[in-house]
Scaffold this motif. Structure first.
Motif, mmCIF file in Angstrom:
data_model
loop_
_atom_site.group_PDB
_atom_site.id
_atom_site.type_symbol
_atom_site.label_atom_id
_atom_site.label_comp_id
_atom_site.label_asym_id
_atom_site.label_seq_id
_atom_site.Cartn_x
_atom_site.Cartn_y
_atom_site.Cartn_z
ATOM 1 N N LEU A 238 116.056 86.520 -12.983
ATOM 2 C CA LEU A 238 114.762 86.790 -12.374
ATOM 3 C C LEU A 238 113.774 85.680 -12.713
ATOM 4 C CD1 LEU A 238 114.535 90.610 -13.177
ATOM 5 C CD2 LEU A 238 115.363 89.517 -11.076
ATOM 6 N N ARG A 239 112.943 85.325 -11.744
ATOM 7 C CA ARG A 239 112.008 84.212 -11.889
ATOM 8 C C ARG A 239 110.748 84.625 -12.634
ATOM 9 N NH1 ARG A 239 113.010 80.409 -7.648
ATOM 10 N NH2 ARG A 239 111.252 79.177 -8.413
ATOM 11 N N ALA A 240 110.188 83.689 -13.377
ATOM 12 C CA ALA A 240 108.965 83.927 -14.151
ATOM 13 C C ALA A 240 107.738 83.498 -13.363
ATOM 14 C CB ALA A 240 109.029 83.176 -15.471
ATOM 15 N N TYR A 241 106.555 83.954 -13.805
ATOM 16 C CA TYR A 241 105.300 83.679 -13.096
ATOM 17 C C TYR A 241 104.226 83.207 -14.069
ATOM 18 C CZ TYR A 241 107.223 86.259 -9.103
ATOM 19 O OH TYR A 241 108.006 86.690 -8.053
ATOM 20 N N ASP A 242 103.485 82.180 -13.648
ATOM 21 C CA ASP A 242 102.335 81.686 -14.402
ATOM 22 C C ASP A 242 101.053 82.274 -13.820
ATOM 23 O OD1 ASP A 242 104.005 80.046 -16.006
ATOM 24 O OD2 ASP A 242 104.041 78.519 -14.422
ATOM 25 N N HIS A 243 99.909 81.788 -14.321
ATOM 26 C CA HIS A 243 98.603 82.176 -13.760
ATOM 27 C C HIS A 243 97.737 80.924 -13.721
ATOM 28 C CE1 HIS A 243 97.275 82.437 -18.045
ATOM 29 N NE2 HIS A 243 98.420 83.053 -18.212
ATOM 30 N N THR A 244 97.701 80.299 -12.552
ATOM 31 C CA THR A 244 97.034 78.999 -12.383
ATOM 32 C C THR A 244 95.892 79.077 -11.384
ATOM 33 O OG1 THR A 244 98.661 78.333 -10.719
ATOM 34 C CG2 THR A 244 99.102 77.708 -13.007
ATOM 35 N N SER A 245 95.211 80.194 -11.344
ATOM 36 C CA SER A 245 94.012 80.390 -10.529
ATOM 37 C C SER A 245 94.279 80.404 -9.033
ATOM 38 C CB SER A 245 92.940 79.327 -10.862
ATOM 39 O OG SER A 245 92.583 79.396 -12.222
ATOM 40 N N ASP A 246 95.527 80.706 -8.610
ATOM 41 C CA ASP A 246 95.733 80.923 -7.184
ATOM 42 C C ASP A 246 95.122 82.278 -6.815
ATOM 43 O OD1 ASP A 246 97.520 82.885 -8.045
ATOM 44 O OD2 ASP A 246 99.119 82.289 -6.670
ATOM 45 N N GLU A 247 95.080 82.624 -5.527
ATOM 46 C CA GLU A 247 94.412 83.844 -5.097
ATOM 47 C C GLU A 247 95.078 85.097 -5.660
ATOM 48 O OE1 GLU A 247 91.444 84.285 -3.567
ATOM 49 O OE2 GLU A 247 91.361 82.167 -4.098
ATOM 50 N N ASN A 248 96.383 85.057 -5.822
ATOM 51 C CA ASN A 248 97.070 86.236 -6.352
ATOM 52 C C ASN A 248 96.683 86.509 -7.797
ATOM 53 O OD1 ASN A 248 99.239 88.171 -5.319
ATOM 54 N ND2 ASN A 248 100.016 87.666 -7.367
ATOM 55 N N SER A 249 96.419 85.444 -8.545
ATOM 56 C CA SER A 249 96.019 85.636 -9.943
ATOM 57 C C SER A 249 94.589 86.142 -10.065
ATOM 58 C CB SER A 249 96.172 84.326 -10.736
ATOM 59 O OG SER A 249 95.283 83.338 -10.266
ATOM 60 N N ARG B 48 100.481 91.221 -12.534
ATOM 61 C CA ARG B 48 100.432 91.101 -11.081
ATOM 62 C C ARG B 48 100.257 92.471 -10.453
ATOM 63 N NH1 ARG B 48 104.039 87.505 -7.890
ATOM 64 N NH2 ARG B 48 105.363 89.351 -7.793
ATOM 65 N N ASN B 49 99.444 92.524 -9.376
ATOM 66 C CA ASN B 49 99.321 93.780 -8.635
ATOM 67 C C ASN B 49 100.652 94.216 -8.036
ATOM 68 O OD1 ASN B 49 96.596 93.954 -9.227
ATOM 69 N ND2 ASN B 49 95.973 94.287 -7.100
ATOM 70 N N GLN B 50 101.510 93.224 -7.754
ATOM 71 C CA GLN B 50 102.792 93.548 -7.130
ATOM 72 C C GLN B 50 103.616 94.502 -7.980
ATOM 73 O OE1 GLN B 50 101.391 90.578 -7.062
ATOM 74 N NE2 GLN B 50 101.583 89.717 -5.000
ATOM 75 N N GLU B 51 103.713 94.236 -9.272
ATOM 76 C CA GLU B 51 104.550 95.074 -10.134
ATOM 77 C C GLU B 51 103.815 96.302 -10.670
ATOM 78 O OE1 GLU B 51 106.073 91.554 -9.332
ATOM 79 O OE2 GLU B 51 104.602 91.428 -10.979
ATOM 80 N N ARG C 298 98.494 87.269 -11.827
ATOM 81 C CA ARG C 298 99.417 86.137 -11.958
ATOM 82 C C ARG C 298 99.740 85.569 -10.578
ATOM 83 N NH1 ARG C 298 102.120 84.715 -16.488
ATOM 84 N NH2 ARG C 298 101.416 85.832 -18.351
ATOM 85 N N ASN C 299 100.334 84.416 -10.561
ATOM 86 C CA ASN C 299 100.571 83.692 -9.314
ATOM 87 C C ASN C 299 101.468 84.473 -8.350
ATOM 88 O OD1 ASN C 299 99.103 81.679 -10.465
ATOM 89 N ND2 ASN C 299 100.806 80.239 -10.710
ATOM 90 N N LEU C 300 101.310 84.155 -7.066
ATOM 91 C CA LEU C 300 102.179 84.746 -6.049
ATOM 92 C C LEU C 300 103.576 84.146 -6.123
ATOM 93 C CD1 LEU C 300 102.543 86.561 -3.560
ATOM 94 C CD2 LEU C 300 101.755 84.637 -2.149
ATOM 95 N N ASP C 301 103.649 82.842 -6.293
ATOM 96 C CA ASP C 301 104.938 82.157 -6.315
ATOM 97 C C ASP C 301 105.424 81.960 -7.750
ATOM 98 O OD1 ASP C 301 104.962 81.875 -3.507
ATOM 99 O OD2 ASP C 301 103.679 80.079 -3.651
ATOM 100 N N PRO C 302 106.720 82.090 -7.975
ATOM 101 C CA PRO C 302 107.255 81.944 -9.325
ATOM 102 C C PRO C 302 107.310 80.490 -9.769
ATOM 103 C CG PRO C 302 109.035 82.289 -7.766
ATOM 104 C CD PRO C 302 107.758 82.432 -6.984
ATOM 105 N N ASN C 303 107.506 80.305 -11.074
ATOM 106 C CA ASN C 303 107.779 78.974 -11.590
ATOM 107 C C ASN C 303 109.290 78.725 -11.570
ATOM 108 O OD1 ASN C 303 108.863 80.216 -13.935
ATOM 109 N ND2 ASN C 303 106.881 80.119 -14.999
ATOM 110 N N SER C 304 109.764 77.758 -12.289
ATOM 111 C CA SER C 304 111.179 77.375 -12.213
ATOM 112 C C SER C 304 112.053 78.012 -13.290
ATOM 113 C CB SER C 304 111.294 75.851 -12.303
ATOM 114 O OG SER C 304 110.746 75.389 -13.541
ATOM 115 N N ILE C 305 111.501 78.946 -14.074
ATOM 116 C CA ILE C 305 112.246 79.530 -15.194
ATOM 117 C C ILE C 305 112.913 80.835 -14.776
ATOM 118 C CG2 ILE C 305 112.059 80.404 -17.555
ATOM 119 C CD1 ILE C 305 109.646 78.610 -17.935
#
Length: 441
Positions: A368-379, A52-55, A355-362
């Motif tokens: 700390l929340r985990a992140y997937d990559h499901t073709s959202d704009e952030n990914s 992610r660009n965020q980190e 990777r996604n902007l919003d975290p998953n449920s893990i």
């Protein structure tokens, strides 16, 4: 952890024009004028697993986890202070006194504009310069030629496979990215491939001992068996594949044997040159330096993959991101000590996708929340860093911003072709991207 002795003992071999006068670049280095080259060596580090660009370039650290601490996790590549509190990774002091972004041009906001943000897709886009809609078809070579094929076919004079190397962390689809199924290219223009985790670690012992395989693995094994059975009466020269001359094969054999018998020194990309703290990514970077030091290839592509743990463990993702950055800084520092590659190498770093902007449920053990990559704009948000000699690559240069993205992931292949002087030889219509000229003096 891998002890050096076991590291060596358990190793298992998995892979074994126009004449022009030279000219002098502003750096004073003498170049053989093959085309209009900017440098004679390119190392492309492709961060697999998704960053992610965020980190990374935004240095948000834990801000997107609802915590106030921010800071720079990638201290060798990027300028900025490390996080001052809430340590969820083990910090290693940076290798470089001057960051790679200060030694080159940073594109903090590129775009991955089309197709799924998956690992096979991200690697294929980065290494062919074409977007793809292909899903998880792991058993086929890409439709469009790879960077290696363009380099070996269109360089003048033509280059041997010893000048092109592809080193991956992880197997799966990655060996198939060596060359394409394009009718005008193919295996004869591929690179030498090395999976360091199998060749240089205890993983190789699995070839001698029992191992559990998944159904897809078994299917691939039987396909290889069938291929070998059908070609049993042929010699290696009669079977399609990447080929080396007899002389080059002997060089590769002596190189591998030299590692096994310890006549070739193995350096570790860790503090104190110790095997402690090695990750799969660092093993791959370590093996890349062995190849660079021995052969000084003109084109080398390296990937990472440990970062994919972000699907389930954000803390470990930060730890792997920090270590991958350390490995890249270590590798650049090593290159500057090489008599042929120092001041004659351009390094390009880019994630395969975000990777996604919003975290998953893990949640991980630190909550700390985990992140997937499901073709959202952030990914689809990426960064790229191009470092190299002053007078060739613009120093301490930043191009683009979050509000003004510059560049795409398909631009890396034409950019490398430009650096190595064969971009004008590539047939029209094959590459979707452009040269990132903003990076060069």
């Amino acid at each position: 952890m891998i002890k050096r002795r076991n590291f060596i003992k358990k190793a298992s071999i998995a892979t074994a024009g126009t004449l022009m006068l030279p000219y002098i670049l502003p750096s004073g280095r003498l170049f053989a004028a093959t085309g209009n080259r900017l440098a004679n060596h390119v190392v492309f580090v492709l961060f697999g697993g998704g960053i992610r660009n965020q980190e990374s370039v935004e240095q948000a650290y834990l801000a997107h986890q609802g915590l106030p601490t921010q800071g720079n996790v990638m201290e060798n590549m990027l300028s900025g202070a490390a996080p001052s509190s809430n340590p969820v990774y083990t910090r290693w002091n940076p290798v470089l006194n001057t960051t790679l972004s200060q030694q080159g041009t940073l594109f903090p906001e590129l775009r991955y504009k089309s197709g799924p943000t998956g690992h096979y897709n991200g690697h294929t886009v980065a290494m062919t310069g074409n977007y793809t809609e292909t899903g998880l078809n792991l058993n086929v070579n890409p439709q469009y030629p790879t960077l290696f094929e363009y380099y070996r076919k269109h360089s003048d004079p033509a280059k041997s496979a010893l000048n092109a190397w592809w080193l991956s962390e992880g197997l799966g689809p990655y060996p198939s990215l060596n060359y394409s199924r394009h009718p005008e290219y193919g295996a004869q223009y591929g690179a030498n491939y090395l999976h360091a985790g199998t060749t240089f670690s205890g993983v190789g012992a699995n070839f001698a001992n029992a191992k559990s395989y998944q159904p897809d693995d078994v299917e691939r094994i039987y396909k290889v068996k069938s291929f070998l059975d059908k070609n049993f009466d042929k010699n290696a020269a009669g079977i399609q594949g990447v080929s080396n001359s007899l002389e080059d094969r002997e060089k590769i054999k002596n190189f591998i044997n030299g590692i096994f018998d310890q006549s070739i020194q193995v350096d570790y990309p860790t503090p104190g040159n110790s095997s402690n703290g090695l990750t799969g990514d660092l093993i791959n970077i370590m093996a890349s330096w062995l190849v660079l030091r021995e052969f000084a290839p003109e084109l080398t592509v390296i990937n990472t993959f440990n970062l994919d743990i972000c699907h389930s463990n954000f803390s470990q993702y930060l730890n792997f991101l920090h270590k991958a950055d350390y490995g890249v800084g270590w590798l650049w520092d090593k290159i500057q000590s090489h008599p042929k590659m120092a001041n004659d190498t351009i390094m390009i770093c880019m994630p395969e996708h975000g990777r996604n902007l919003d975290p998953n449920s893990i949640y991980d053990d630190n909550g700390l929340r985990a992140y997937d990559h499901t073709s959202d704009e952030n990914s689809r948000r990426l960064f790229a860093l191009i470092a190299g000699p002053p007078g060739v690559v613009k120093q301490n240069n930043i191009v683009g911003s979050t509000a003004n993205p510059v560049g795409e992931s398909v631009d890396i292949v034409p950019t490398i072709a430009h650096i190595l002087g064969f971009d004008n030889a590539v047939p029209g219509g094959l590459l979707q991207g452009r040269v990132l000229n903003e990076a060069f003096s």
